[in-house]
Motif scaffolding. Structure first.
Motif, PDB file in Angstrom:
ATOM      1  N   SER A 123     -62.978  -5.741  16.807  1.00  0.00           N
ATOM      2  CA  SER A 123     -64.059  -4.797  17.032  1.00  0.00           C
ATOM      3  C   SER A 123     -63.217  -3.684  17.537  1.00  0.00           C
ATOM      4  N   GLU A 124     -63.978  -2.546  16.937  1.00  0.00           N
ATOM      5  CA  GLU A 124     -63.425  -0.947  17.897  1.00  0.00           C
ATOM      6  C   GLU A 124     -63.523  -1.008  19.536  1.00  0.00           C
ATOM      7  N   GLU A 125     -64.826  -1.450  19.524  1.00  0.00           N
ATOM      8  CA  GLU A 125     -65.033  -1.267  21.234  1.00  0.00           C
ATOM      9  C   GLU A 125     -64.336  -2.607  21.438  1.00  0.00           C
ATOM     10  N   ARG A 126     -64.013  -3.313  21.452  1.00  0.00           N
ATOM     11  CA  ARG A 126     -62.885  -4.477  22.151  1.00  0.00           C
ATOM     12  C   ARG A 126     -61.553  -4.149  22.376  1.00  0.00           C
ATOM     13  N   ALA A 127     -61.131  -2.999  21.102  1.00  0.00           N
ATOM     14  CA  ALA A 127     -59.696  -2.672  21.033  1.00  0.00           C
ATOM     15  C   ALA A 127     -58.671  -2.733  21.833  1.00  0.00           C
ATOM     16  N   LEU A 128     -58.962  -2.180  23.182  1.00  0.00           N
ATOM     17  CA  LEU A 128     -58.927  -1.166  24.578  1.00  0.00           C
ATOM     18  C   LEU A 128     -58.629  -2.618  25.464  1.00  0.00           C
ATOM     19  N   ASP A 129     -59.381  -4.494  24.836  1.00  0.00           N
ATOM     20  CA  ASP A 129     -58.979  -5.552  25.442  1.00  0.00           C
ATOM     21  C   ASP A 129     -57.228  -6.068  25.284  1.00  0.00           C
ATOM     22  N   TYR A 130     -57.102  -5.302  23.959  1.00  0.00           N
ATOM     23  CA  TYR A 130     -55.752  -6.282  23.960  1.00  0.00           C
ATOM     24  C   TYR A 130     -53.995  -5.146  24.243  1.00  0.00           C
ATOM     25  N   VAL A 131     -54.514  -3.838  24.210  1.00  0.00           N
ATOM     26  CA  VAL A 131     -53.676  -3.311  24.987  1.00  0.00           C
ATOM     27  C   VAL A 131     -53.295  -3.634  26.476  1.00  0.00           C
ATOM     28  N   LEU A 132     -51.707  -3.657  26.244  1.00  0.00           N
ATOM     29  CA  LEU A 132     -51.452  -4.301  27.710  1.00  0.00           C
ATOM     30  C   LEU A 132     -50.743  -2.725  28.209  1.00  0.00           C
ATOM     31  N   GLY A 133     -50.452  -1.585  27.683  1.00  0.00           N
ATOM     32  CA  GLY A 133     -50.108  -0.936  27.655  1.00  0.00           C
ATOM     33  C   GLY A 133     -49.466   0.627  26.988  1.00  0.00           C
ATOM     34  N   CYS A 134     -48.861   1.532  27.764  1.00  0.00           N
ATOM     35  CA  CYS A 134     -48.441   2.525  26.825  1.00  0.00           C
ATOM     36  C   CYS A 134     -47.241   2.991  27.412  1.00  0.00           C
ATOM     37  N   THR A 135     -46.065   3.260  26.345  1.00  0.00           N
ATOM     38  CA  THR A 135     -44.924   3.845  26.798  1.00  0.00           C
ATOM     39  C   THR A 135     -44.211   5.270  26.179  1.00  0.00           C
ATOM     40  N   CYS A 136     -43.689   6.239  26.392  1.00  0.00           N
ATOM     41  CA  CYS A 136     -43.288   7.034  25.407  1.00  0.00           C
ATOM     42  C   CYS A 136     -42.114   6.631  24.470  1.00  0.00           C
ATOM     43  N   VAL A 137     -42.051   7.553  23.282  1.00  0.00           N
ATOM     44  CA  VAL A 137     -41.428   7.006  22.413  1.00  0.00           C
ATOM     45  C   VAL A 137     -40.393   8.109  22.485  1.00  0.00           C
ATOM     46  N   ASN A 138     -38.702   8.121  21.852  1.00  0.00           N
ATOM     47  CA  ASN A 138     -39.102   9.489  21.166  1.00  0.00           C
ATOM     48  C   ASN A 138     -38.305   8.916  19.819  1.00  0.00           C
ATOM     49  N   ASP A 139     -38.855   8.763  18.865  1.00  0.00           N
ATOM     50  CA  ASP A 139     -39.025   8.458  16.897  1.00  0.00           C
ATOM     51  C   ASP A 139     -38.137   9.522  16.864  1.00  0.00           C
ATOM     52  N   VAL A 140     -37.049   8.831  16.323  1.00  0.00           N
ATOM     53  CA  VAL A 140     -35.599   9.690  15.267  1.00  0.00           C
ATOM     54  C   VAL A 140     -36.219   8.752  14.120  1.00  0.00           C
ATOM     55  N   THR A 141     -35.425   9.592  13.142  1.00  0.00           N
ATOM     56  CA  THR A 141     -35.726   9.450  12.109  1.00  0.00           C
ATOM     57  C   THR A 141     -34.405  10.686  10.824  1.00  0.00           C
ATOM     58  N   ALA A 142     -33.340   9.761  10.378  1.00  0.00           N
ATOM     59  CA  ALA A 142     -33.294  10.507   9.403  1.00  0.00           C
ATOM     60  C   ALA A 142     -33.978  10.738   8.249  1.00  0.00           C
ATOM     61  N   ARG A 143     -34.035  11.961   8.207  1.00  0.00           N
ATOM     62  CA  ARG A 143     -34.991  12.478   7.356  1.00  0.00           C
ATOM     63  C   ARG A 143     -34.107  12.519   6.193  1.00  0.00           C
ATOM     64  N   ASP A 144     -32.716  13.288   5.986  1.00  0.00           N
ATOM     65  CA  ASP A 144     -32.461  12.901   4.327  1.00  0.00           C
ATOM     66  C   ASP A 144     -32.094  11.426   3.752  1.00  0.00           C
ATOM     67  N   LEU A 145     -32.659  10.578   4.479  1.00  0.00           N
ATOM     68  CA  LEU A 145     -32.254   9.161   4.598  1.00  0.00           C
ATOM     69  C   LEU A 145     -33.697   8.348   3.731  1.00  0.00           C
ATOM     70  N   GLN A 146     -34.708   9.015   4.878  1.00  0.00           N
ATOM     71  CA  GLN A 146     -36.152   8.841   4.350  1.00  0.00           C
ATOM     72  C   GLN A 146     -36.341   8.951   3.344  1.00  0.00           C
ATOM     73  N   LYS A 147     -36.324   9.788   2.633  1.00  0.00           N
ATOM     74  CA  LYS A 147     -37.135  10.848   1.396  1.00  0.00           C
ATOM     75  C   LYS A 147     -36.154   9.966   0.165  1.00  0.00           C
ATOM     76  N   LYS A 148     -35.241   9.253   0.706  1.00  0.00           N
ATOM     77  CA  LYS A 148     -35.193   8.088  -0.666  1.00  0.00           C
ATOM     78  C   LYS A 148     -35.662   7.163  -0.197  1.00  0.00           C
ATOM     79  N   ASP A 149     -36.293   5.954   0.639  1.00  0.00           N
ATOM     80  CA  ASP A 149     -37.346   5.187   0.776  1.00  0.00           C
ATOM     81  C   ASP A 149     -38.423   6.397   0.262  1.00  0.00           C
ATOM     82  N   ALA A 150     -39.350   5.051  -0.966  1.00  0.00           N
ATOM     83  CA  ALA A 150     -40.843   5.322  -1.103  1.00  0.00           C
ATOM     84  C   ALA A 150     -41.752   6.121   0.015  1.00  0.00           C
ATOM     85  N   GLN A 151     -41.582   5.470   1.167  1.00  0.00           N
ATOM     86  CA  GLN A 151     -42.407   6.093   2.219  1.00  0.00           C
ATOM     87  C   GLN A 151     -42.760   7.510   2.252  1.00  0.00           C
TER      88      GLN A 151
END
Length: 151
Positions: A123-151
């Protein structure tokens, strides 16, 4: 509590960070960690990626500006889910290896949520019981290659 993965010499493990020291914990941060009694100076240790995930589940197009960047005007009715390989995770100051042929590289600051235990249909009310923690992420994407994918 601030946890980390680290290596110092031939020792690799989990630790608690406290006043420029890393206190080794065992068995890991997921299973009631206890300090082993060994500590390492932050100056002597190298911080590793904060976790070794079995899978990385990401949500795309999750804010209006990003949707408009792609020339779209319609907000998706459901989250756009995609996966990243666990090998995409690297540690602090590690080099980002770009794929051969990548041209347009974009990066985004993201919030990474580390799930600490198996979860299914909770349930949404219990969701945080399953979270160990949070971290900062640098999401790096090759956009030109991504556009070749269906996503």
């Amino acid at each position: 509590m601030l946890y980390c993965r680290f290596c110092c010499g031939d020792i690799e493990g989990w630790g608690e960070v406290e006043q420029h020291e890393i206190w080794e914990v065992a068995p890991d941060i997921f299973s009631h960690p206890e300090r082993t009694g060994r500590s390492f100076s932050m100056n002597d240790a190298r911080l590793l990626a904060p976790c070794q995930p079995s899978k990385i589940i990401a949500v795309g197009l999750n804010y209006k500006d990003h949707i408009q960047e792609f020339g779209r005007t319609e907000i998706p009715s459901e989250p756009v889910i995609f996966l990243k390989a666990p090998s995409a995770v690297i540690g602090l100051n590690d080099s980002i290896v770009l794929p051969t042929g990548a041209g347009q590289i974009d990066f985004e600051a993201e919030l990474g949520v580390v799930i600490g235990k198996t979860a299914r249909k909770i349930s949404e009310e219990r969701a945080l019981d399953y979270v160990l923690g949070c971290t900062c992420v640098n999401d790096v994407t090759a956009r030109d290659l991504q556009k070749k994918d269906a996503q």
